[in-house]
Design an enzyme around this catalytic site. Structure first.
Site, PDB file in Angstrom:
ATOM      1  N   GLU A   1      -0.543  -5.101   6.120  1.00 34.92           N
ATOM      2  CA  GLU A   1       0.778  -5.220   5.478  1.00 34.92           C
ATOM      3  C   GLU A   1       1.652  -6.226   6.221  1.00 34.92           C
ATOM      4  O   GLU A   1       2.359  -7.031   5.603  1.00 34.92           O
ATOM      5  CB  GLU A   1       1.476  -3.857   5.448  1.00 34.92           C
ATOM      6  CG  GLU A   1       0.837  -2.887   4.475  1.00 34.92           C
ATOM      7  CD  GLU A   1       1.461  -1.507   4.492  1.00 34.92           C
ATOM      8  OE1 GLU A   1       1.377  -0.819   3.478  1.00 34.92           O
ATOM      9  OE2 GLU A   1       2.021  -1.105   5.531  1.00 34.92           O
TER      10      GLU A   1
ATOM     11  N   GLY B   1       6.053  -0.672   0.013  1.00 33.84           N
ATOM     12  CA  GLY B   1       6.856   0.510   0.331  1.00 33.84           C
ATOM     13  C   GLY B   1       7.183   0.564   1.819  1.00 33.84           C
ATOM     14  O   GLY B   1       6.863  -0.361   2.574  1.00 33.84           O
TER      15      GLY B   1
ATOM     16  N   LYS C   1      14.057   7.552   2.190  1.00 34.11           N
ATOM     17  CA  LYS C   1      13.513   6.696   3.242  1.00 34.11           C
ATOM     18  C   LYS C   1      14.610   5.977   4.039  1.00 34.11           C
ATOM     19  O   LYS C   1      14.342   5.365   5.059  1.00 34.11           O
ATOM     20  CB  LYS C   1      12.583   5.636   2.630  1.00 34.11           C
ATOM     21  CG  LYS C   1      11.485   6.187   1.718  1.00 34.11           C
ATOM     22  CD  LYS C   1      10.414   6.843   2.521  1.00 34.11           C
ATOM     23  CE  LYS C   1       9.201   7.295   1.725  1.00 34.11           C
ATOM     24  NZ  LYS C   1       8.419   6.275   1.115  1.00 34.11           N
TER      25      LYS C   1
ATOM     26  N   THR D   1       0.848  -1.194   0.000  1.00 31.47           N
ATOM     27  CA  THR D   1       0.000   0.000   0.000  1.00 31.47           C
ATOM     28  C   THR D   1       0.884   1.244   0.000  1.00 31.47           C
ATOM     29  O   THR D   1       1.977   1.226   0.552  1.00 31.47           O
ATOM     30  CB  THR D   1      -0.895  -0.018   1.262  1.00 31.47           C
ATOM     31  OG1 THR D   1      -1.751  -1.152   1.178  1.00 31.47           O
ATOM     32  CG2 THR D   1      -1.755   1.244   1.371  1.00 31.47           C
ATOM     33  N   GLY D   2       0.360   2.319  -0.604  1.00 34.56           N
ATOM     34  CA  GLY D   2       1.081   3.600  -0.597  1.00 34.56           C
ATOM     35  C   GLY D   2       1.452   4.018  -2.006  1.00 34.56           C
ATOM     36  O   GLY D   2       1.219   3.286  -2.969  1.00 34.56           O
ATOM     37  N   SER D   3       2.049   5.198  -2.107  1.00 35.55           N
ATOM     38  CA  SER D   3       2.319   5.754  -3.439  1.00 35.55           C
ATOM     39  C   SER D   3       3.381   4.942  -4.192  1.00 35.55           C
ATOM     40  O   SER D   3       3.306   4.810  -5.417  1.00 35.55           O
ATOM     41  CB  SER D   3       2.756   7.213  -3.313  1.00 35.55           C
ATOM     42  OG  SER D   3       3.866   7.311  -2.444  1.00 35.55           O
TER      43      SER D   3
ATOM     44  N   GLY E   1       3.289   2.221   7.868  1.00 37.66           N
ATOM     45  CA  GLY E   1       1.982   2.601   8.420  1.00 37.66           C
ATOM     46  C   GLY E   1       1.606   4.044   8.210  1.00 37.66           C
ATOM     47  O   GLY E   1       0.558   4.488   8.690  1.00 37.66           O
TER      48      GLY E   1
END
Ligand SMILES: O=C[C@H](O)[C@H](O)[C@H](O)COP(=O)(O)O
Length: 232
Positions: free
Chosen positions: A105, A84, A123, A28-30, A97
């Site tokens: 996840e 991600g 990151k 999940t996420g961009s 999260g």
């Protein structure tokens, strides 16, 4: 190379690990969404995979783009999860999260033989904690759970605000119907101890520290993508 291009680079490099017939956990996420777009192109070209999404948001995108989905109960053992992260350290410990999907996840990643993290250079950190640590909690006993987390933090020498995540005018609710407390602890010297102790608080459903779960990280920077394996 802008931030989106770096996410695409990381997603492209991770796609090279996907083989025909795989059962895939889909993050999940961009960054994970860039992976879904690339995966959908491969599926359109004939690649056969079955995906288990880690959120309703990812499920919607996969359905829209034609990536075949199953539930985790239908496919309880997965070959690979690609997802991600909000932070990655040199031991491949993660904070996840930021998008509120950490529980599913973690369940999906732990049901997989391997987890590959896809992220851009920003990151990668020396010590986890600059990103607020998301802690998923049961709405019942929220105040008591927050106090228990504060006491644990003090015991471990950590301090900082612990804020209930908001969404619009209300409280953010996860796909599982829980709340998120975002803990601004700053640098977390002993993430392993924090992770273990958080799991002992009954109102904590799960937390965003992913320890010993990721097997590889694909990190994209202006010069391209590099891989990171866990260093002790
Ligand atoms: O709950 C969300 C996830 O853990 C995301 O994978 C994480 O927040 C990274 O998201 P993004 O790729 O958008 O930075």
């Amino acid at each position: 190379m802008d931030a989106r291009e770096m996410k695409i680079k990381a997603a492209e490099a991770a796609l090279a690990h996907v083989e025909d017939g795989m059962r895939l956990g889909i993050g999940t996420g961009s960054t994970a969404e860039e992976f879904v777009r690339l995966l959908a192109e491969k599926v359109a070209g004939g690649l056969r995979v079955e995906g288990v999404p880690t959120s309703e948001r990812t499920a919607r995108l996969c359905l829209e783009l034609g990536v075949p989905l199953k539930s985790l109960d239908e496919l309880p053992e997965l070959d690979l999860t690609i997802d991600g992260a909000d932070e990655v350290d040199s031991r491949l410990r993660l904070i996840k999260g930021g998008g509120g999907a950490l529980l599913r996840e973690k369940i999906v990643a732990c049901a997989s033989k391997r987890m590959i993290v896809i992220a851009d250079e920003t990151k990668v950190v020396e010590t986890l904690g600059a990103f607020k640590l998301p802690i998923e909690v049961n709405p019942f006993g929220l105040v008591a759970t927050r106090i228990a987390i504060e006491k644990l933090a003090t015991r471990l020498g950590l301090s900082g605000a612990i804020d209930l995540r908001a969404s619009g005018d209300g409280t953010f609710t996860t796909d599982g119907g829980h709340y998120i407390l975002d803990a601004s602890f700053g640098r977390i010297p002993d993430a392993d101890a924090l992770a273990r102790n958080l799991n002992d608080i009954p109102g904590v459903v799960e937390h965003g520290l992913f320890i010993n779960i990721a097997s590889l990280a694909v990190i994209a920077g202006p010069a391209g993508a590099r891989t990171l394996t866990a260093k002790e």
